[in-house]
Design an enzyme around this catalytic site. Structure first.
Site, PDB file in Angstrom:
ATOM      1  N   LYS A 112       0.827  -1.208   0.000  1.00 41.49           N
ATOM      2  CA  LYS A 112       0.000   0.000   0.000  1.00 41.49           C
ATOM      3  C   LYS A 112       0.861   1.257   0.000  1.00 41.49           C
ATOM      4  CE  LYS A 112      -4.204  -1.742   2.228  1.00 41.49           C
ATOM      5  NZ  LYS A 112      -5.104  -1.589   3.380  1.00 41.49           N
ATOM      6  N   LYS A 195      -5.100 -11.015  -7.107  1.00 40.89           N
ATOM      7  CA  LYS A 195      -6.360 -11.169  -6.374  1.00 40.89           C
ATOM      8  C   LYS A 195      -7.309 -10.040  -6.756  1.00 40.89           C
ATOM      9  CE  LYS A 195      -5.431  -8.410  -2.320  1.00 40.89           C
ATOM     10  NZ  LYS A 195      -5.206  -8.220  -0.918  1.00 40.89           N
ATOM     11  N   LYS A 198     -10.091  -3.789  -4.754  1.00 42.95           N
ATOM     12  CA  LYS A 198     -10.481  -2.440  -5.136  1.00 42.95           C
ATOM     13  C   LYS A 198      -9.313  -1.684  -5.743  1.00 42.95           C
ATOM     14  CE  LYS A 198     -14.031   0.063  -4.680  1.00 42.95           C
ATOM     15  NZ  LYS A 198     -15.236   0.020  -5.494  1.00 42.95           N
TER      16      LYS A 198
HETATM   17  P1  TYM Z   1     -10.699  -5.751   3.845  1.00 44.21           P
HETATM   18  O1  TYM Z   1     -11.742  -4.726   4.152  1.00 44.21           O
HETATM   19  O2  TYM Z   1      -9.626  -5.403   2.870  1.00 44.21           O
HETATM   20  O3  TYM Z   1     -11.380  -7.060   3.329  1.00 44.21           O
HETATM   21  C1  TYM Z   1     -12.435  -7.694   4.024  1.00 44.21           C
HETATM   22  C2  TYM Z   1     -12.280  -9.199   3.921  1.00 44.21           C
HETATM   23  O4  TYM Z   1     -12.312  -9.625   2.555  1.00 44.21           O
HETATM   24  C3  TYM Z   1     -11.234 -10.511   2.321  1.00 44.21           C
HETATM   25  N1  TYM Z   1     -10.826 -10.409   0.900  1.00 44.21           N
HETATM   26  C4  TYM Z   1     -10.713 -11.447   0.064  1.00 44.21           C
HETATM   27  N2  TYM Z   1     -10.907 -12.762   0.235  1.00 44.21           N
HETATM   28  C5  TYM Z   1     -10.707 -13.571  -0.838  1.00 44.21           C
HETATM   29  N3  TYM Z   1     -10.333 -13.117  -2.069  1.00 44.21           N
HETATM   30  C6  TYM Z   1     -10.131 -11.800  -2.290  1.00 44.21           C
HETATM   31  N4  TYM Z   1      -9.781 -11.370  -3.498  1.00 44.21           N
HETATM   32  C7  TYM Z   1     -10.308 -10.909  -1.192  1.00 44.21           C
HETATM   33  N5  TYM Z   1     -10.195  -9.553  -1.056  1.00 44.21           N
HETATM   34  C8  TYM Z   1     -10.506  -9.283   0.230  1.00 44.21           C
HETATM   35  C9  TYM Z   1     -10.144 -10.046   3.257  1.00 44.21           C
HETATM   36  O5  TYM Z   1      -9.194 -11.060   3.483  1.00 44.21           O
HETATM   37  C10 TYM Z   1     -10.944  -9.688   4.489  1.00 44.21           C
HETATM   38  O6  TYM Z   1     -11.169 -10.823   5.287  1.00 44.21           O
HETATM   39  N6  TYM Z   1      -7.478  -5.568   7.648  1.00 44.21           N
HETATM   40  C11 TYM Z   1      -8.799  -6.059   7.273  1.00 44.21           C
HETATM   41  C12 TYM Z   1      -9.923  -5.542   8.134  1.00 44.21           C
HETATM   42  C13 TYM Z   1      -9.768  -5.768   9.594  1.00 44.21           C
HETATM   43  C14 TYM Z   1      -9.902  -7.000  10.291  1.00 44.21           C
HETATM   44  C15 TYM Z   1      -9.734  -6.691  11.664  1.00 44.21           C
HETATM   45  C16 TYM Z   1     -10.131  -8.307   9.876  1.00 44.21           C
HETATM   46  C17 TYM Z   1      -9.538  -4.815  10.541  1.00 44.21           C
HETATM   47  N7  TYM Z   1      -9.517  -5.354  11.769  1.00 44.21           N
HETATM   48  C18 TYM Z   1      -9.799  -7.686  12.629  1.00 44.21           C
HETATM   49  C19 TYM Z   1     -10.185  -9.298  10.865  1.00 44.21           C
HETATM   50  C20 TYM Z   1     -10.016  -8.987  12.224  1.00 44.21           C
HETATM   51  C21 TYM Z   1      -9.064  -5.611   5.854  1.00 44.21           C
HETATM   52  O7  TYM Z   1      -8.533  -4.644   5.394  1.00 44.21           O
HETATM   53  O8  TYM Z   1     -10.043  -6.282   5.207  1.00 44.21           O
END
Ligand code: TYM
Length: 332
Positions: A112, A195, A198
């Site tokens: 990022k 993957k 966004k």
């Molecule tokens: P975020 O908002 O980027 O994504 C949310 C969830 O979607 C999953 N994901 C995917 N899974 C499979 N294939 C893909 N192409 C794909 N793109 C996204 C992500 O793995 C995620 O589970 N850091 C985290 C948010 C967070 C969090 C937490 C998660 C903050 N605190 C505590 C668990 C526990 C994030 O940015 O997810």
């Protein structure tokens, strides 16, 4: 009941198919068998620049989409991260336990930061994974349902929990990642080497759940497949068609061998036409339900307020223990 916790960012306006298949779908299933805490992580969203009005709207949008996907506030605790100040408070404690080098090794930060230009990346982006550690530890979560890209952050969570427990005495549960192999990583429809996301996907490779269903169908029909014409699951040699088969199988409950058989001797066109239909059937009611929740922000907000209250009860107790262990003098 074992406890699960997870979060999703409100940055995007619309969730994409990777978010749903990789994570949110599991959230819905786990609320039946687990004590579940799910949140919209608005504090994480501001680690990159956000328009204030959009952030507020997107936070409601994210909650509405979770409800539309089947997250049920009667069965779980659904809340907004910033409504529970303990996240930032425990985050600070965790910051003070994390090595600078350790934080520097987080690959998502490196990606990022590189995208923004290293000079522009904020310290908040750098400590992002440490806030996530606090998110998880506050609730003493046993399992964290996420996609593959979050694995490293959960490993960091385990490391810091162990370090804290070792230094100050048993306080935190060590959480395990809950990552389903089949849907751990959903790929871009135009470039199955990356993957779906966004930030990295091209518009045509990214399925936004709130897109017009027509647009979604078009994107599925123009998905990149592979050079031969055989419909067979082979993630390495045939990543394009394998990704489509994964999506198809997960949304319909069909097995992959069953699908391979169904499309034996047929071309990619037939598979894509059918999958486009499956997608449209999935997103159409999803959009409608999301809109219904968005049309009634008062109900939505009061539901989130109730969730925050339930979350705070748990978070406050853990934070008090952590403060005490660290030796912070309690206020009289
Ligand atoms: P975020 O908002 O980027 O994504 C949310 C969830 O979607 C999953 N994901 C995917 N899974 C499979 N294939 C893909 N192409 C794909 N793109 C996204 C992500 O793995 C995620 O589970 N850091 C985290 C948010 C967070 C969090 C937490 C998660 C903050 N605190 C505590 C668990 C526990 C994030 O940015 O997810």
């Amino acid at each position: 009941k074992p406890r699960v916790l997870s979060g999703i960012q409100p940055t995007s306006g619309s969730f994409h198919l990777g978010n749903y298949l990789g994570a949110v779908r599991q959230w819905v299933a786990l609320q039946e068998s687990h004590d579940a805490f799910y949140m919209v992580v608005d504090l994480h969203a501001i680690t990159v620049p956000q328009d204030p009005a959009e952030l507020k709207a997107n936070t409601r949008f994210a909650a509405a989409q979770l409800l539309a996907a089947g997250v049920d506030p009667e069965r779980c605790t659904l809340f907004v991260q910033s409504h529970v100040p303990e996240h930032a408070q425990l985050g600070w404690i965790m910051n003070c336990l994390t090595g600078f080098g350790e934080a520097s090794r987080m690959t998502q930060f490196k990606d990022k930061a590189a995208k923004q230009g290293a000079e522009r990346a904020t310290v908040g982006l750098f400590t992002y994974p440490i806030l996530q550690v606090a998110d998880i530890l506050l609730y003493q979560a046993d399992q964290v349902p996420v996609g593959e890209d979050q694995r490293q952050h959960i490993e960091l969570t385990r490391d810091l929990a162990e370090r804290f427990n070792g230094r100050f005495g048993q306080t935190f549960t060590l959480p395990a990642p809950y990552i389903l192999k089949e849907t751990a990583k959903i790929y871009d429809l135009q470039d199955p080497a990356i993957k779906m996301s966004k930030s990295a996907s091209t518009p045509k490779g990214l399925i936004n759940l709130l897109d017009e269903p027509k647009t979604t169908a078009k994107k599925v029909k123009s998905a990149v497949t592979d050079t031969d014409t055989v419909i067979r699951y082979d993630a390495e040699k045939k990543p394009g068609v394998s990704n489509l088969l994964t999506i198809y199988a997960t949304l319909t409950g069909a097995g992959i061998p069953e699908l391979e058989q169904k499309y034996e001797g047929k071309g990619y066109g037939a598979l894509k036409t059918d999958l486009a239909e499956v997608m449209v059937e999935f997103v159409t009611p999803f959009r409608e339900r999301t809109q219904q929740y968005m049309d009634d922000p008062e109900t939505l907000d009061s539901l989130l307020a109730k969730g925050a209250e339930k979350a705070r009860a748990v978070a406050a107790e853990t934070l008090a223990q952590a403060y005490e262990k660290v030796g912070l003098l309690p206020a009289k």
